[in-house]
Structures are given as C-alpha cells and as structure tokens.
Design an enzyme around this catalytic site. Structure first.
Site, PDB file in Angstrom:
ATOM      1  N   GLY A 278     -36.107 -18.601 136.622  1.00  0.00           N
ATOM      2  CA  GLY A 278     -35.933 -20.014 136.309  1.00  0.00           C
ATOM      3  C   GLY A 278     -35.957 -20.319 134.883  1.00  0.00           C
ATOM      4  CD  GLU A 320     -38.343 -13.509 142.531  1.00  0.00           C
ATOM      5  OE1 GLU A 320     -38.398 -12.734 143.646  1.00  0.00           O
ATOM      6  OE2 GLU A 320     -38.071 -14.851 142.784  1.00  0.00           O
ATOM      7  N   PRO A 321     -36.316 -12.965 136.546  1.00  0.00           N
ATOM      8  CG  PRO A 321     -36.377 -11.777 134.814  1.00  0.00           C
ATOM      9  CD  PRO A 321     -37.138 -11.856 136.041  1.00  0.00           C
ATOM     10  N   GLY A 322     -32.884 -14.185 136.433  1.00  0.00           N
ATOM     11  CA  GLY A 322     -31.777 -13.593 136.409  1.00  0.00           C
ATOM     12  C   GLY A 322     -30.910 -14.177 135.378  1.00  0.00           C
ATOM     13  CE1 TYR A 364     -26.017 -26.077 140.192  1.00  0.00           C
ATOM     14  CE2 TYR A 364     -25.015 -24.612 138.528  1.00  0.00           C
ATOM     15  CZ  TYR A 364     -25.531 -24.831 139.807  1.00  0.00           C
ATOM     16  OH  TYR A 364     -25.785 -23.874 140.869  1.00  0.00           O
ATOM     17  CB  CYS A 391      -4.695 -29.625 141.481  1.00  0.00           C
ATOM     18  SG  CYS A 391      -3.367 -28.349 141.301  1.00  0.00           S
ATOM     19  CD  GLU A 392     -10.705 -30.961 142.337  1.00  0.00           C
ATOM     20  OE1 GLU A 392     -11.277 -32.051 142.003  1.00  0.00           O
ATOM     21  OE2 GLU A 392     -10.109 -30.432 143.336  1.00  0.00           O
ATOM     22  CE1 TYR A 421     -27.394 -17.570 139.706  1.00  0.00           C
ATOM     23  CE2 TYR A 421     -28.247 -18.160 137.479  1.00  0.00           C
ATOM     24  CZ  TYR A 421     -28.555 -17.673 138.617  1.00  0.00           C
ATOM     25  OH  TYR A 421     -29.742 -17.287 139.030  1.00  0.00           O
TER      26      TYR A 421
END
Ligand SMILES: *Cc1c(COP(=O)(O)O)cnc(C)c1O
Length: 463
Positions: A278, A320-322, A364, A391-392, A421
């Site tokens: 995180g 646990e760094p991603g 987010y 199409c949004e 991500y």
C-alpha cells in the site's frame, strides 16, 4: 507529421473550470523525475527517450497505445526494497499490480518473494520458475481447486481470510498428507488511503477477520487446533497509495496486541507478521512518496517498539509492495487522434486507448500527469482532459493537465506511472485489443506481453 488546423485551445488564464489542477508548470517540456521512470529523458530534438531509445522509434516498431517499461528501474526499485529490509525481513511483490513471466524472473533474480491471489497468477509464477516456497497465496475466496494446487505446489504460505477457509485449507492439506504454513489475515480497524487514515469501523469490508469482538483471536484458536495447518503469523493490509506511516503504526500496535494475547492464552509466540503493501507513489508532482529505506526503518522501529512493550521477541516482518515497485517504472504511450477545444472549459484530447488500458481514473478518480512525447514545444500551456476512444463519457485517462497549445493529431503523448494496476486491470471494452508491454533495457526494446489482436478476441467467441 500532419497537423490539421484547429481553433486555438482556451488559454488556462481565461478559464476556471472545476478540476484538480494547479497553475501550469513553468516548463511543459520538463520531466519531473518523481513521476517518470529513471532512464526517461529528452534527446537533443526534444523527443522523449527511455533507456536511450526515442518514443517515435518505439511507436513505429510496436504501435500505440503501448506500455513502455524500464527494466533497469524495475530492478533498481525491487533491489532497493530488498536491501532496505535486509535479511531479517521478507519482501513479497504483489503480483496483482502487474505480473508477467519476465517480471517473475526479475523478482527471482533480485531476491524478492511473490504474492499471488488467483490460480492464474500462481500458474504464471510457477511457469517462470519462482520457487513455490517464495510464493504467498492470497484472496478472500480461493477455490478448493486453487487451494489444492497451491498446497501441492508447496507454496510458502497461504493467507487465510475467513473461518470457512481455515477449515477448507486444513482439510485439503491434511488429505494431501501435508501441513500447510499459513498466516491469518485480520482487519485491525484501520483503513488508510493516500494522505489520511481512519482508525474506526473499517471492519466493514470483505477482506480479513475482524480483531474486534475477539473474532481474530478465535480464528487463531481454531487454526492452532487443526493438524493440516502450521500457523506462522498474522497478516494485516490496511489500504493503498499511503504516504502517512501513522496507519501502519496503529495496525502494528493492534497486531502485536493480538500476538501478546496468543502468547498469554496458548504459550506460543508466532514468528512472523506481515504488514501488507500500500505504499504510495508519485502520480503527479504533488505527491511525495517515501524511499524504501525510510519505510523499512519506520516499520521495523514500530514493530520492535511494540514488541518490547509487550515483552515479545520481535517477529520476522514481511511487506508486500506492488505499486511502489512497478508503478513508476512504466508509462503509456498514446497517439493523439483529435484535439477538441471547448471554449471556456478545456480542450479534450482523444487518444487511441483509454479506460480499457487505464481504468483507474474512472474507477478511483485517480490523478495522472501527461507530457507531449514526440517533440518538445514552446507553445502556451493549454488545459486539457486526455480521454480515450470508448463509448463512455467517463472514459478519462488524465482528468486535468496542461499540454502545449499546438498539440495536434499525430503527436505522441505519454502518461507516466502506469506500471501498476493498468495492464493488470485492462479490459476488452468495445472489443479493443489490449496493448503490449514493451521493455526497454540498456538500449534495446522487446515485447514481454504482446499486443492482443482481433484474432485473439474472435478465438474466444465460439458461438
Ligand atoms: C493489493 C495488495 C498489496 C499491494 O498493494 P500496493 O498498493 O500495490 O502496494 C499487498 N498486499 C495485499 C494483501 C494486497 O491486497
């Protein structure tokens, strides 16, 4: 490069639309090293380069959009985490941030461990030679088939997320004649996201077993009674994109409190605690992430202090760094298709990708920055919104950013800090094939995840 004529974009000084932006940077061609991968720069013609290769060349060879990943930077960041925590702690890279076989090999070579949370991630890790005992298996609903595969493979730990899973994993391990090493994931009532954390009532979520009401203690009690399990520790993951260490402080205090209860009740000291991942990165120049050695020092001190106070020997820590490893190492290279100034508002810049390659802005409200990559420009800054081709109307890549006022179709732009991500959350919305991941390393470029094709999409359509 063709430059179609278009009316001049609104100047930032004339308009004040709502948005999260500050004044335009003094120099739009400058590349803030906080948000760009380490080997990114501009050549003498102003073209953005990475690992010594210019992006026009990359676009020609690999097409756009493409994720361009700096291998040297990835390795340096992985190594910095590994070194910061030393031999008394373990660093598990969170594979969900971005996983491929090349990434698995780099992690293996740099001495990191790996978190997976599905059968697919486990298969990728094993197929690229990550030793099973360096893999941790996560998730709130691992299927019995996934659990069996993980236990058979000999994963180093399974992180248990519910009372039912405690029994399920114990049963599967026992039926295979094994004793599975496990951690129990608890929720400590802390939720941290970016600059603030909240230390009440955040047990209201799907992950983990609440500390509140003695549930976590009960989970440990049950797990200790089961022959198929070897309980090695307690796991806590409090959130993502965190800059403030105080959430970890509260979490560590509460985890150590549980270790003390376990010692008092069962006479055992669990040997490990995992404080999750995180840690935040810089998406824009406004973000100020900490260096791995500062984080390691802070976390180690917190745990040591709490354990001394509880008269426990200090357990082995894992983290646990991603995002903090892979996030800053890549940027997305897009080609501009249209430039549409809306008078009094801002200029909409449409690129050849969008929410299918970066869902984070829509999902987010994430913030990103952007730079003109195929050339430099001395034109006035123009307030832009970088949008995709889907199409949004919520198909936004960069909500508010300044680009040069002479931006035109055919220009290449780059969005930094898209290593985490983005490819891992990419979709085929509107049947748009997913972009490749191109790795640049010491003057050479190669594809590690190829571009999807329309044939790939049609292959699944068997009706
Ligand atoms: C998502 C996740 C991580 C990694 O989070 P980052 O924000 O990428 O560092 C680590 N551990 C667990 C359990 C997670 O769910």
């Amino acid at each position: 490069m063709s430059r179609s004529a278009h009316p001049a974009g609104p100047r930032y000084a004339d308009v004040l639309p709502e948005g999260h932006y500050s004044a335009p940077p003094a120099d739009l061609n400058a590349l803030d090293p906080k948000v760009w991968a380490r080997t990114v720069g501009r050549d003498e013609h102003g073209v953005l380069t990475v690992g010594g290769i210019d992006v026009k060349q990359l676009a020609e060879e690999f097409g756009t959009p493409a994720y361009i990943l700096d291998e040297a930077d990835f390795r340096a960041r992985a190594r910095a985490w590994r070194t910061a925590f030393g031999s008394d702690a373990d660093v598990f890279y969170a594979g969900k941030a971005f996983l491929s076989r090349a990434v698995v090999r780099w992690l293996h070579e740099e001495g990191l461990n790996l978190d997976v949370c599905s059968g697919g991630e486990l298969a990728t890790a094993l197929s690229a030679g990550m030793p099973a005992d360096r893999i941790a298996f996560h998730g709130n609903n691992k299927s019995p088939a996934e659990i069996e595969r993980a236990v058979r493979a000999g994963v180093g730990r399974i992180v248990l997320d519910s009372f039912q899973e405690i029994v399920r994993v114990a049963h599967i391990a026992q039926s295979l004649g094994k004793r599975q090493r496990v951690q129990i994931r608890i929720t400590v009532g802390v939720e941290a996201h970016t600059h603030e954390f909240i230390a009440t009532a955040h047990e209201d979520q799907k992950f983990g077993i609440p500390l509140a009401g003695g549930q976590a203690a009960e989970a440990v009690r049950r797990a200790l009674q089961l022959d198929g399990l070897e309980v090695i520790g307690i796991h806590s993951h409090i959130g993502s994109q965190i800059f403030d260490m105080s959430g970890f402080e509260v979490a560590a205090h509460r985890v150590v409190g549980l270790l003390r209860e376990i010692r008092d009740e069962h006479g055992i000291e669990l040997p490990e605690i995992d404080l999750g991942g995180g840690l935040g990165i810089a998406y824009t120049s406004d973000d100020d992430p900490r260096e791995p050695h500062e984080i390691a020092k802070a976390l180690t001190e917190i745990v040591t202090r709490e354990c001394e106070a509880a008269r426990l020997s200090t357990p082995r820590i894992s983290v646990e760094p991603g995002r903090a490893i892979v996030g800053p190492t890549a940027f997305t290279l897009y080609e501009v298709g249209t430039v549409k100034p809306l008078e009094g508002l801002r200029t909409y810049v449409s690129v050849d990708g969008g929410m299918s390659d970066n869902i984070r802005t829509a999902l987010y409200d994430a913030e990103y920055s952007v730079a003109l990559a195929s050339r430099s420009s001395d034109a006035e800054p123009m307030l832009c919104r970088v949008v995709g081709k889907h199409c949004e109307s919520g198909d936004i890549v960069v909500r508010d950013a300044f680009l040069p006022g002479d931006l035109a179709p055919g220009d290449l732009i780059a969005v930094p800090a898209t290593g985490a991500y983005c490819r891992s959350m990419a979709s085929n919305y509107n049947h748009v094939p997913r972009p490749p991941v191109v790795v640049v390393d010491g003057g050479g470029a190669r594809v590690i995840v190829r571009r999807e094709t329309e044939e790939d999409l049609l292959r699944l359509d068997v009706g």
